[in-house]
Scaffold this active site. Structure first.
Site: not given
Length: 367
Positions: A146-148, A172, A174, A176
């Protein structure tokens, strides 16, 4: 060689895929894409069927000779090892993840277990399997992220690139980020052919109702409030799931092991503007809305804890190196998505369970 020629070439070299999380939103769309594009390839889906996994997403593939579904946990190393060996897997497409920020705030432990420990289990099992098979150069381990993981952007900041420093702000993201680092390490330490992709917000069919776009679509159809966090000015880059699947197809066939590719839709939209777009299309397409116009349902609620202000993807690398660009505009993609929810009430209505309602009440306390 064009990508269509590349696909024809690779179709002669049939792959045997293990798709983790293949009964979820993006995973099931990817499975449908792959089975349509490469009917001669073997596709094995491993999914734990937690709340967001749904066998119905794959019902049309039941009975197909080259499709096999297994219910199971990616943290189960014995099961993973057995599947890799028995199915002679040469390609892993790893989608399985706990993926909703709100749920990670309420219960982060499941995110660490699935996203970090589960990814490690898969990576190490595939490493051993790959080594036993004399390390074929054509094998791939695709880690979908993800881009997050990059954190939050200011209004004038350049979009995320593959070299943007990691700065996750939720349990979440962190978790990933941790799984991304493991995938990268397995390439640099063992030479294992891992590729990481970081995508922007997906939308489309088979999307679990807790996420923004399906939540708004379903609440409009039910005449319920449309909860918008904070001032609604948070910005996201929206990627149609069909475009994401085509990008992952390109990455598996043409991507370079050890590399990361950012996948975005070139569609930055403020949350409040997105909700208004959904309302406008619903007003046009849905004849039996309980409340019309749907904009009357918009309700601002307390902001999410640690809510990132803006995400945006710079997808220059995948465009220039692999020749991929998104085909869908946000207006066209939203219309297609809304039409899907209008025509598939029998899919989403059973998902509005007591557990979902309790979660909904816990998150949107002001609705």
């Amino acid at each position: 060689m064009t990508f269509s020629e590349q696909k024809q070439s690779n179709s002669k070299e049939q792959r045997r895929l293990l798709v983790t999380g293949g009964a979820g939103f993006i995973g099931s769309n990817f499975v449908h894409h792959w089975c349509k594009q490469y009917p001669g390839d073997r596709v094995v889906v491993l999914d734990a069927l937690t709340y967001a996994g749904n066998r119905q997403n794959l019902s049309s593939l039941a009975g197909h000779q080259n499709f096999h579904f297994v219910q199971g946990d990616i943290c189960n190393d014995a099961l993973v090892n057995a599947l890799l060996k028995e199915e002679s897997i040469d390609t892993v497409a790893h989608f399985a993840a706990e993926s909703h920020v709100d749920r990670s705030i309420l219960g982060p432990d499941a995110f660490v277990r699935t996203n970090v420990v589960g990814t490690f289990t898969l990576l190490d099992a595939f490493r051993q399997h790959w080594e036993r098979r004399n390390q074929p150069k054509s094998d791939r381990f695709l880690h979908v992220s993800t881009d997050e993981v990059y954190g939050s952007l200011g209004p004038d900041d350049h979009p995320f690139t593959e070299t943007t420093p990691y700065a996750p702000n939720s349990p979440y993201s962190a978790s990933k980020a941790g799984s991304d680092h493991l995938a990268r390490a397995y390439y640099h330490t063992y030479g294992m052919p891992t590729i990481i992709t970081n995508c922007s917000n997906n939308y489309g069919s088979y999307h679990f109702p807790e996420k923004l776009i399906p939540l708004m679509c379903i609440n409009i159809l039910m005449g319920k409030p449309l909860p918008v966090y904070g001032d609604g000015q948070n910005v996201r880059d929206w990627l149609y799931v069909g475009d994401h699947c085509s990008a992952l197809d390109v990455v598996i066939h043409k991507g370079k092991p050890g590399e990361t590719y950012n996948i975005g839709g070139n569609n930055e939209v403020k949350n409040i503007d997105l909700v208004n777009k959904l309302c406008e299309v619903m007003n046009e397409l849905a004849a039996d809305l309980p409340i019309r116009p749907a904009q009357k349902l918009i309700t601002f609620v307390k902001d999410r804890a640690g809510h990132d202000r803006r995400y945006a993807i710079d997808a220059t690398k995948i465009k220039t190196e692999l020749g991929w660009t998104p085909a869908e505009t946000v207006d066209g993609g939203l219309r297609r998505t809304i039409e899907w929810y209008l025509h598939n009430r029998d899919w989403w209505q059973p998902l509005l369970s007591a557990e979902y309602q309790a979660y909904y009440s816990q998150v949107y306390t002001q609705v």
